[in-house]
Design a protein around this motif. Structure first.
Motif, PDB file in Angstrom:
ATOM      1  N   GLN A 130      14.203 -21.092   7.312  1.00 31.78           N
ATOM      2  CA  GLN A 130      12.435 -22.485   7.732  1.00 31.78           C
ATOM      3  C   GLN A 130      12.075 -21.958   8.873  1.00 31.78           C
ATOM      4  N   ILE A 131      10.742 -21.848   9.159  1.00 34.62           N
ATOM      5  CA  ILE A 131      10.752 -22.142  10.646  1.00 34.62           C
ATOM      6  C   ILE A 131       9.331 -22.327  10.746  1.00 34.62           C
ATOM      7  N   SER A 132       8.224 -23.159  10.506  1.00 39.82           N
ATOM      8  CA  SER A 132       7.857 -24.479  10.209  1.00 39.82           C
ATOM      9  C   SER A 132       7.389 -24.860  11.775  1.00 39.82           C
ATOM     10  N   PRO A 133       6.379 -24.300  13.071  1.00 42.81           N
ATOM     11  CA  PRO A 133       6.178 -25.098  14.037  1.00 42.81           C
ATOM     12  C   PRO A 133       5.707 -26.738  13.822  1.00 42.81           C
ATOM     13  N   VAL A 134       5.339 -27.127  13.098  1.00 41.65           N
ATOM     14  CA  VAL A 134       5.409 -28.342  12.790  1.00 41.65           C
ATOM     15  C   VAL A 134       5.764 -28.709  12.300  1.00 41.65           C
ATOM     16  N   GLY A 135       7.244 -28.985  11.526  1.00 42.17           N
ATOM     17  CA  GLY A 135       7.595 -29.506  10.482  1.00 42.17           C
ATOM     18  C   GLY A 135       7.203 -29.630   9.196  1.00 42.17           C
ATOM     19  N   ALA A 136       6.234 -28.671   8.824  1.00 40.48           N
ATOM     20  CA  ALA A 136       5.378 -29.066   7.335  1.00 40.48           C
ATOM     21  C   ALA A 136       6.838 -28.770   6.787  1.00 40.48           C
ATOM     22  N   GLY A 137       7.270 -27.813   6.663  1.00 41.31           N
ATOM     23  CA  GLY A 137       8.757 -27.117   5.406  1.00 41.31           C
ATOM     24  C   GLY A 137       7.991 -26.039   4.707  1.00 41.31           C
ATOM     25  N   ASP A 138       6.853 -25.653   5.253  1.00 41.29           N
ATOM     26  CA  ASP A 138       5.878 -24.550   4.580  1.00 41.29           C
ATOM     27  C   ASP A 138       6.012 -22.890   4.858  1.00 41.29           C
ATOM     28  N   GLU A 139       7.282 -22.947   5.454  1.00 41.15           N
ATOM     29  CA  GLU A 139       7.157 -21.445   6.862  1.00 41.15           C
ATOM     30  C   GLU A 139       8.280 -21.049   6.058  1.00 41.15           C
ATOM     31  N   PRO A 140       8.799 -20.292   5.223  1.00 45.97           N
ATOM     32  CA  PRO A 140      10.014 -19.590   4.905  1.00 45.97           C
ATOM     33  C   PRO A 140       9.778 -18.363   6.074  1.00 45.97           C
ATOM     34  N   LEU A 141      12.002 -17.767   6.497  1.00 47.32           N
ATOM     35  CA  LEU A 141      11.192 -16.826   7.206  1.00 47.32           C
ATOM     36  C   LEU A 141      11.635 -15.430   6.541  1.00 47.32           C
ATOM     37  N   LEU A 142      12.133 -15.589   5.398  1.00 43.95           N
ATOM     38  CA  LEU A 142      12.018 -14.543   4.885  1.00 43.95           C
ATOM     39  C   LEU A 142      11.512 -15.443   3.331  1.00 43.95           C
ATOM     40  N   ALA A 143      10.820 -14.706   2.680  1.00 41.09           N
ATOM     41  CA  ALA A 143      10.214 -14.920   1.030  1.00 41.09           C
ATOM     42  C   ALA A 143      11.921 -15.612   0.197  1.00 41.09           C
ATOM     43  N   GLU A 144      12.339 -16.072  -0.415  1.00 41.97           N
ATOM     44  CA  GLU A 144      12.843 -16.360  -1.731  1.00 41.97           C
ATOM     45  C   GLU A 144      12.344 -15.959  -2.711  1.00 41.97           C
ATOM     46  N   ASP A 145      11.853 -16.949  -3.586  1.00 40.14           N
ATOM     47  CA  ASP A 145      11.840 -16.656  -4.868  1.00 40.14           C
ATOM     48  C   ASP A 145       9.930 -16.410  -5.065  1.00 40.14           C
TER      49      ASP A 145
END
Length: 806
Positions: A110-125
């Motif tokens: 997770q690399i969301s700069p605002v802590g939104a939890g919606d930006e994985p570093l690498l896609a999963e599913d």
């Protein structure tokens, strides 16, 4: 102007006494007269290295022994579930060491700069845009890594994709972050009661950053979990935090270093994180240094751009052209994750008034989630899009009333004692927009040229000319209040040389040069005695991004605080050592005045060292007076405003739709400029970049969500031939900042970008001649030849949108 290169060489006597000193000749009162100090046009500190090819960027750094290379595998779908990811052929490619996926991340994916939890570093599913990183190939060579990456066999299950603002609105797409509303008075009542009213829509396109140096990072693993990362990032501290987060390590084990960037423009504020994190991940898994540099195509496919907006507006006004009420909704294509879309759309609303007072107003943002790249910071950070809406409103009123657009603009500018409260309830205390516009109009003979242009258009069948003069009022500070802080670290060595480190980053804008000038001015030193070092989280921690035009404001004050701490120690020592009153110790270009004597700076420093006086200090600064409450849409988000005005004259070829910028005059407010030559260069560059955004830089996604303008062959930026034929740029004189900024200067990074609006409105003025200036062309951006021809045809047929009178 004094040439800093003619300064005499620095002498360092062996003994710390008054031997060999000369009578002091010191400027009494005011600021010290320092050769090459602040407010002079010192050359860029790395200019000689740029010219000679000696300036090192990440890709120029010699690779450590055993270094590996990283390349990305990207999604080919805009929105889909990943059913299977076959990577056997990738791993089997000669030279490949390993292939990393989300399951190989030891910490948080997770690399969301605002802590939104919606930006994985690498896609999963699931994948959310075409170009999303799926995996990283680590190989012995870059060639092997890149060729192996395309061998993956990925099976997808397609899901519905939302690509545009129109689709997002129609389908009720979710927002990537909270919406914001700003209100003052009763806009609906003002509109209902206004003698005249109109409504319209403005479409403003996005923009690719197109920095010369692409995203790049080089990571070295160290002992006991240490990781050093050289990154092309505007936000070293955030990159440090993201790397630590991904690797599941404390921040103190990660050091991020930035000597310089080959351009950033906001594109390296958050988007540099993915490259740095994957380089560090590869270094962790292999135990070897790892490098990742995106080529231009991958860079444009992976990273976000300027937000494109669809802005719906309603305005009420009187027959004299004065605004009575404004209602506006600003919808933005934000992309697949939150990134910085919240503050970007906020700032668009902060600048939806530009330099104009709206008596009753309601502004609303709509940050829409789409299956495209996650749009991000870009020079102006939403401000230019908001200002574009304000200028469209002024243009609409001018056509509706038959007034000169300049007169409409002048009648609606902010005052200083009344008509001075913004939609977010901040009082404008220093409005000079009207004075700047008036002065520029006189200097460039706007009114006479406007009449000459209209006469020309009456007899020219295929070439039409236009002219427009537009202002800028740009708020300076981070709207996230906590970012308005900076640190610095200054060392003075016993030979009298000085090393300066601060939390800002150099991306070509001259920030390091200005920091050098501050130390030069305070210590009375020539340029070759002050050295700037690479920005590193190991020297100055917890830094803010170099963004929001605040680099010089924040870091300059931090450097000044550190330098003056050392100066205070030196003054106290000199007063005691040579038995003079402290007020008789003065730092000048000729040396340090101590009573009636002149002591070389190195002599004083060496004597202080022998007396065990500390010659190193940190400095810290936080911006005063600012506050912002997003819940109520009220506060003082900006410390001050920077002003300016631009007049652009253009020519439009009605056969091809091409346009040419004939002449541009700019009068810009930089306060008491720290470096006039650098500031003028920023104004010139910002204007050209803004004009490019508004006239030629067009992003295009196909129906499958694939970005088709992903290389210089398909995406057009301004070339040398696109610059104005006549280009006059002048700094506003005798206008120091009212606020206590670094030597009363003003920020100059982002505000000049808005001057490009004069070109868009100049083109609009040229097209309006096709309908005898009766119809507002409602020209959207970018005003490409195709767009110009469409509007021209509509105006020729008298099919333009007519003003709706109440």
């Amino acid at each position: 102007m004094v040439d800093p290169h003619r300064t005499a060489g620095h002498q360092t006597p062996a003994q710390p006494d008054l031997a060999g000193t000369q009578p002091a000749s010191v400027q009494q009162g005011g600021e010290p007269a320092v050769v090459g100090g602040a407010s002079s046009s010192l050359r860029h500190e790395s200019a000689h290295l740029h010219v000679a090819g000696g300036a090192r960027y990440v890709d120029d750094m010699p690779l450590p022994a055993g270094a590996v290379h990283v390349a990305l595998g990207l999604s080919s779908k805009a929105h889909a579930r990943i059913k299977h990811m076959g990577l056997d052929a990738v791993a089997a490619y000669p030279g490949v060491i390993c292939v990393l996926t989300a399951k190989d991340i030891p910490g948080h994916n997770q690399i969301s700069p605002v802590g939104a939890g919606d930006e994985p570093l690498l896609a999963e599913d699931e994948v959310f845009f075409c170009g999303q990183p799926l995996f990283a190939v680590v190989a012995q060579t870059r060639h092997a890594a890149r060729h192996a990456a395309v061998l993956a066999q990925v099976e997808y299950e397609d899901l519905p994709a939302v690509l545009t603002v129109e689709q997002a609105r129609a389908q009720g797409s979710a927002l990537v972050c909270r919406s914001l509303e700003m209100t003052r008075g009763n806009a609906q009542q003002a509109l209902a009661q206004a003698p005249c009213k109109l409504a319209g829509q403005l479409v403003v396109g996005g923009q690719e950053h197109f920095y010369l140096e692409g995203q790049a990072a080089l990571a070295w693993p160290g002992e006991d979990g240490e990781m050093r990362v050289c990154s092309s990032t505007q936000h070293p501290t955030e990159t440090q935090h993201m790397v630590a987060h991904v690797l599941d390590r404390p921040n103190n084990l990660v050091t991020v270093e930035v000597r310089r960037m080959g351009g950033g423009f906001g594109g390296k504020e958050t988007q540099a994180n993915i490259v740095a994190c994957l380089a560090a991940l590869a270094a962790t898994h292999t135990g070897r240094p790892a490098k990742l540099r995106l080529d231009r195509d991958d860079d444009m496919l992976v990273t976000g751009k300027r937000h494109d907006f669809v802005i719906d507006y309603s305005v009420g006004f009187d027959k004299q052209g004065q605004v009575l009420g404004v209602d506006m909704e600003l919808a933005a294509r934000c992309g697949w994750s939150a990134d910085l879309s919240g503050p970007v759309t906020d700032r668009a609303m902060f600048h939806a008034d530009n330099a104009y007072y709206y008596p009753d107003v309601r502004l609303r943002s709509m940050p829409l989630r789409t299956n495209t790249q996650s749009n991000t910071a870009f020079r102006g950070f939403g401000g230019p899009q908001g200002a574009a809406a304000a200028e469209r409103i002024m243009e609409e009123i001018a056509f509706a009333t038959g007034l000169d657009p300049l007169d409409v603009r002048l009648r609606n500018v902010y005052g200083t004692t009344e008509r001075n409260v913004t939609p977010y309830h901040m009082t404008v205390e220093d409005s000079i927009a009207g004075e700047v516009m008036t002065q520029l109009a006189e200097d460039c003979d706007y009114r006479k040229r406007r009449e000459q242009i209209r006469a020309f258009n009456r007899t020219s069948p295929h070439m039409r000319r236009g002219i427009a003069l537009t202002p800028v009022k740009f708020g300076i500070s981070f709207t996230a209040t906590h970012f308005n802080q900076a640190g610095a670290l200054v060392h003075v060595y016993t030979d009298g040389s000085v090393q300066v480190n601060h939390g800002g980053t150099e991306m070509g804008q001259g920030l390091h040069t200005k920091m050098v000038q501050i130390a030069m001015r305070e210590f009375g030193l020539p340029q070759d005695r002050v050295r700037i070092t690479a920005t590193t989280t190991g020297k100055v921690p917890n830094t803010s991004a170099t963004a929001a035009s605040s680099g010089a404001d924040l870091n300059g004050m931090a450097v000044l605080a550190a330098v003056r701490t050392i100066k205070d120690r030196l003054v106290a020592f000199a007063a005691t050592h040579w038995q003079v009153p402290p007020e008789q110790v003065r730092f000048t270009a000729a040396g340090v005045g101590v009573g009636e004597a002149l002591v070389p700076f190195a002599t004083l420093v060496n004597a202080a060292y022998m007396a065990r006086v500390s010659l190193s200090s940190t400095g810290f600064y936080k911006t005063p007076k600012i506050s912002w409450d997003a819940a109520t849409g009220r506060g003082r988000p900006f410390y001050y405003f920077a002003y300016g005005a631009a007049c652009a004259e253009v020519a439009v070829d009605l056969l091809t739709g091409e346009n040419r910028i004939e002449r541009v005059d700019i009068l810009h407010d930089a306060g008491q400029s720290l470096n006039p030559d650098i500031d003028i260069g920023q104004i010139e560059g910002g204007f050209v970049q803004g004009a490019g955004w508004l006239t030629m830089e067009e992003l295009f996604w196909d129906a499958a969500g694939r970005l088709r303008t992903h290389a210089p062959s398909t995406y057009k930026i301004p070339a040398c031939s696109d610059r104005p034929r006549i280009f006059n740029v002048r700094l506003l004189q005798n206008a120091p900042n009212r606020e206590d900024t670094i030597f009363r200067s003003k920020a100059v990074g982002e505000p000049p970008f808005v001057h490009g609006l004069a070109v868009l409105h100049g083109i609009s003025d040229a097209l309006a001649s096709l309908d005898e200036y009766r119809t507002c062309p409602r020209l959207n951006a970018p005003a490409t030849p195709e767009q110009i021809l469409r509007v021209a045809e509509r105006l020729r047929q008298h099919g333009g949108v007519k003003d709706e009178q109440a």
